[in-house]
Design a protein around this motif. Structure first.
Motif, PDB file in Angstrom:
ATOM      1  N   PHE A 169       0.822  -1.212   0.000  1.00 59.14           N
ATOM      2  CA  PHE A 169       0.000   0.000   0.000  1.00 59.14           C
ATOM      3  C   PHE A 169       0.858   1.265   0.000  1.00 59.14           C
ATOM      4  CE2 PHE A 169      -2.455   3.271   2.354  1.00 59.14           C
ATOM      5  CZ  PHE A 169      -3.497   3.417   1.439  1.00 59.14           C
ATOM      6  N   PHE A 170       1.905   1.291   0.841  1.00 62.01           N
ATOM      7  CA  PHE A 170       2.740   2.489   0.943  1.00 62.01           C
ATOM      8  C   PHE A 170       3.909   2.475  -0.038  1.00 62.01           C
ATOM      9  CE2 PHE A 170       0.852   2.158   5.247  1.00 62.01           C
ATOM     10  CZ  PHE A 170       0.202   3.386   5.275  1.00 62.01           C
TER      11      PHE A 170
ATOM     12  N   VAL B  74       2.978   3.165  -9.253  1.00 60.35           N
ATOM     13  CA  VAL B  74       1.725   2.418  -9.398  1.00 60.35           C
ATOM     14  C   VAL B  74       0.915   2.580  -8.112  1.00 60.35           C
ATOM     15  CG1 VAL B  74       0.678   0.216 -10.060  1.00 60.35           C
ATOM     16  CG2 VAL B  74       3.025   0.726 -10.744  1.00 60.35           C
ATOM     17  N   PRO B  75       0.351   3.763  -7.882  1.00 57.58           N
ATOM     18  CA  PRO B  75      -0.442   3.939  -6.656  1.00 57.58           C
ATOM     19  C   PRO B  75      -1.669   3.043  -6.660  1.00 57.58           C
ATOM     20  CG  PRO B  75      -0.735   5.800  -8.151  1.00 57.58           C
ATOM     21  CD  PRO B  75       0.354   4.963  -8.726  1.00 57.58           C
ATOM     22  N   LEU B  76      -1.893   2.367  -5.551  1.00 54.74           N
ATOM     23  CA  LEU B  76      -3.011   1.430  -5.455  1.00 54.74           C
ATOM     24  C   LEU B  76      -4.000   1.907  -4.402  1.00 54.74           C
ATOM     25  CD1 LEU B  76      -1.172  -2.036  -5.546  1.00 54.74           C
ATOM     26  CD2 LEU B  76      -2.451  -0.947  -7.393  1.00 54.74           C
ATOM     27  N   GLU B  77      -5.272   1.703  -4.691  1.00 57.75           N
ATOM     28  CA  GLU B  77      -6.311   1.980  -3.712  1.00 57.75           C
ATOM     29  C   GLU B  77      -6.230   0.930  -2.597  1.00 57.75           C
ATOM     30  OE1 GLU B  77      -8.451   4.569  -3.667  1.00 57.75           O
ATOM     31  OE2 GLU B  77      -7.337   5.338  -5.392  1.00 57.75           O
ATOM     32  N   PRO B  78      -6.867   1.189  -1.455  1.00 58.72           N
ATOM     33  CA  PRO B  78      -6.785   0.228  -0.342  1.00 58.72           C
ATOM     34  C   PRO B  78      -7.255  -1.172  -0.697  1.00 58.72           C
ATOM     35  CG  PRO B  78      -7.610   2.332   0.453  1.00 58.72           C
ATOM     36  CD  PRO B  78      -7.515   2.444  -1.039  1.00 58.72           C
ATOM     37  N   PHE B  79      -8.396  -1.279  -1.398  1.00 55.92           N
ATOM     38  CA  PHE B  79      -8.937  -2.624  -1.686  1.00 55.92           C
ATOM     39  C   PHE B  79      -7.961  -3.462  -2.511  1.00 55.92           C
ATOM     40  CE2 PHE B  79     -11.362  -5.882  -3.742  1.00 55.92           C
ATOM     41  CZ  PHE B  79     -12.320  -6.267  -2.809  1.00 55.92           C
ATOM     42  N   PRO B  80      -7.476  -2.979  -3.674  1.00 53.43           N
ATOM     43  CA  PRO B  80      -6.531  -3.820  -4.436  1.00 53.43           C
ATOM     44  C   PRO B  80      -5.224  -4.067  -3.693  1.00 53.43           C
ATOM     45  CG  PRO B  80      -6.770  -1.657  -5.453  1.00 53.43           C
ATOM     46  CD  PRO B  80      -7.834  -1.771  -4.428  1.00 53.43           C
TER      47      PRO B  80
ATOM     48  N   ALA C 201      -8.935  -3.020   7.342  1.00 55.78           N
ATOM     49  CA  ALA C 201      -9.359  -1.841   8.106  1.00 55.78           C
ATOM     50  C   ALA C 201      -8.177  -0.929   8.409  1.00 55.78           C
ATOM     51  CB  ALA C 201     -10.032  -2.281   9.403  1.00 55.78           C
ATOM     52  N   LEU C 202      -6.967  -1.487   8.468  1.00 54.76           N
ATOM     53  CA  LEU C 202      -5.793  -0.697   8.836  1.00 54.76           C
ATOM     54  C   LEU C 202      -5.335   0.224   7.716  1.00 54.76           C
ATOM     55  CD1 LEU C 202      -3.734  -3.437  10.702  1.00 54.76           C
ATOM     56  CD2 LEU C 202      -5.255  -1.712  11.675  1.00 54.76           C
ATOM     57  N   VAL C 203      -5.759  -0.041   6.473  1.00 55.85           N
ATOM     58  CA  VAL C 203      -5.369   0.829   5.353  1.00 55.85           C
ATOM     59  C   VAL C 203      -6.572   1.507   4.712  1.00 55.85           C
ATOM     60  CG1 VAL C 203      -3.230  -0.414   4.846  1.00 55.85           C
ATOM     61  CG2 VAL C 203      -5.359  -1.131   3.755  1.00 55.85           C
ATOM     62  N   GLY C 204      -7.732   1.402   5.357  1.00 54.19           N
ATOM     63  CA  GLY C 204      -8.879   2.175   4.897  1.00 54.19           C
ATOM     64  C   GLY C 204      -9.929   1.436   4.101  1.00 54.19           C
ATOM     65  N   VAL C 205      -9.861   0.104   4.026  1.00 47.74           N
ATOM     66  CA  VAL C 205     -10.911  -0.647   3.343  1.00 47.74           C
ATOM     67  C   VAL C 205     -12.140  -0.706   4.251  1.00 47.74           C
ATOM     68  CG1 VAL C 205     -11.581  -2.856   2.318  1.00 47.74           C
ATOM     69  CG2 VAL C 205      -9.228  -2.036   2.103  1.00 47.74           C
TER      70      VAL C 205
END
Length: 233
Positions: free
Chosen positions: A71-72, A79-85, A160-164
């Motif tokens: 994620f970070f 390649v910025p990824l959203e929380p879900f992927p 939940a820790l990265v915003g999903v």
């Protein structure tokens, strides 16, 4: 209970995200596990070493560290990824490593004389895996894979820790909303509800795994008895 009923739509949104994440990661983990688990049983030593490195890497690193790294770290690679992927990728890499070990063990449980006999009959490697090894390995693989599904379902809570906005995150949002708007802290009530839902689904999957294992064991015993009866005729 009223608070849970009032926020039921939010809980359903979270549960849907949790189940979707579990299904996506199970499919991806299965694909990775079948490919790498099969490669680990080939005679090529370099391939076996590469698979072993992948498996040991993702099994030895804590899952949450893998998710945070993806994620970070993805934005630094452009390649910025959203929380879900990000969570789906992390769970899939971890699940694929465990799935590869399950598949490898399942294939190795097939008597070694069968692929040798198939080669003597002129079957190539792809046909041997498709027609002989995979179907027979399925008996040993299915119960363990059902258990892996339960672990993947439980691990979706790390999202939940990265915003999903999965089920655990939905519970946290309800607590925050109630604290701010109602001046109450229903943490025990909400997290008890979340715990019960996770327990019901995970225990159902574990029960399914045990039933599959018993059914496959009975099927194997019937096949042995049938083979003995046929041999005695």
């Amino acid at each position: 209970m009223n608070l849970i009923l009032e926020n039921l739509p939010l809980f359903l949104i979270g549960l849907r995200a949790t189940l979707l994440l579990a299904v996506v990661t199970l499919i991806a983990s299965t694909a990775i596990g079948v490919v790498l688990g099969s490669l680990a049983t080939l005679k090529s030593r370099p391939l076996r070493i590469l698979v072993a490195l992948y498996v040991e890497t993702f099994r030895d690193i804590p899952l949450i560290v893998t998710i945070f790294a993806i994620f970070f770290g993805a934005p630094y690679l452009g390649v910025p990824l959203e929380p879900f992927p990000s969570v789906a990728l992390g769970l899939s890499l971890w699940g694929g490593a465990n799935g590869a070990e399950i598949v490898r063990a399942g294939i190795n449980s097939v008597p070694h004389g069968q692929p040798e006999a198939a080669r003597a009959l002129g079957l190539h490697t792809g046909q041997i895996y498709l027609l002989i090894l995979w179907p027979q390995a399925l008996r040993a693989v299915l119960p363990a894979y059902t258990g892996l599904l339960a672990l993947l379902f439980q691990s979706t809570s790390l999202g939940a820790l990265v915003g999903v906005t999965e089920f655990l995150k939905a519970g946290g949002l309800v607590i925050e909303r109630s604290t701010v708007m109602l001046g109450i802290n229903p943490a025990f009530q909400i997290y008890a509800f979340v715990l019960v839902v996770y327990f019901v689904i995970s225990s159902s999957l574990s029960l399914l795994s045990r039933r599959l294992e018993r059914r496959l064991a009975r099927g194997g015993e019937r096949n042995i008895v049938a083979a003995r009866d046929a041999a005695s005729v």
